[in-house]
Design an enzyme around this catalytic site. Structure first.
Site, PDB file in Angstrom:
ATOM      1  N   THR A  99      87.718 110.510  80.582  1.00 17.45           N
ATOM      2  CA  THR A  99      88.068 110.273  79.141  1.00 17.45           C
ATOM      3  C   THR A  99      88.506 108.923  78.821  1.00 17.45           C
ATOM      4  OG1 THR A  99      88.346 112.654  78.767  1.00 17.45           O
ATOM      5  CG2 THR A  99      88.781 111.165  76.911  1.00 17.45           C
ATOM      6  N   CYS A 100      89.625 108.513  79.555  1.00 19.14           N
ATOM      7  CA  CYS A 100      90.449 107.111  79.490  1.00 19.14           C
ATOM      8  C   CYS A 100      89.519 105.991  80.024  1.00 19.14           C
ATOM      9  CB  CYS A 100      91.542 107.073  80.460  1.00 19.14           C
ATOM     10  SG  CYS A 100      92.762 108.370  80.243  1.00 19.14           S
TER      11      CYS A 100
END
Length: 163
Positions: free
Chosen positions: A48-49
């Protein structure tokens, strides 16, 4: 206790990997007299990062800076070598500051730490974004799950800056 809008950020020292090596970055020098967008991720290189949160800030960098922001920084409970590698791999070096909070001292001081031991990550940072003016928190958006990057996304920050 979690930091809140209107609170002053605590003194802290981050590490940043530069062309000259690893340097200390004091919160006072980072935030004093400036408007800074700070966003935090649970871990560099995590899905997600790397695929959502960071790219949104890179894509919207110019629009954010055009709204009176002096600097954009990302912080993670990672070491400065990892953050430096992430800045290179992502194309973010020189565009966004990649700050290491290796032992989580800043993250714990602002009350935004999370235990991700179940996923073999240990104590990390919650995913959030904040707008900081001269060391004072003006907006704070914390995700309810580390796997989401919606309320802390660059689009939300742009909304805050347009208000």
């Amino acid at each position: 206790m979690t930091i809140a809008i209107g609170d002053r950020l605590p003194e802290a020292t981050f590490k940043e990997k530069t062309a000259d090596g690893i340097v200390d970055v004091g919160a006072d020098s980072l935030f004093a007299g400036k408007t800074v967008v700070l966003f935090a991720v649970p871990g560099a290189f995590t899905p997600t990062c790397s695929l959502n949160h960071l790219p949104g800030y890179l894509e919207n960098r110019d629009a954010i800076l055009a709204r009176g922001v002096d600097e954009i920084a990302v912080v993670s409970v990672n070491d400065p070598h990892v953050m430096g590698a992430w800045s290179e791999q992502s194309g973010g070096r020189g565009k966004i500051r990649f700050l290491a909070d290796g032992n989580g001292a800043f993250t714990k001081a602002v009350g935004l730490d999370i235990d991700l031991s179940g996923g073999m990550m240990g104590t990390r940072s919650k995913r959030y974004s904040m707008l900081v003016k001269d060391g004072v928190v003006k907006s704070l958006d914390v995700e309810d799950s580390p796997g989401k990057a919606t309320v802390s996304a660059a689009a939300t920050m742009l909304d805050h800056l347009s208000a």
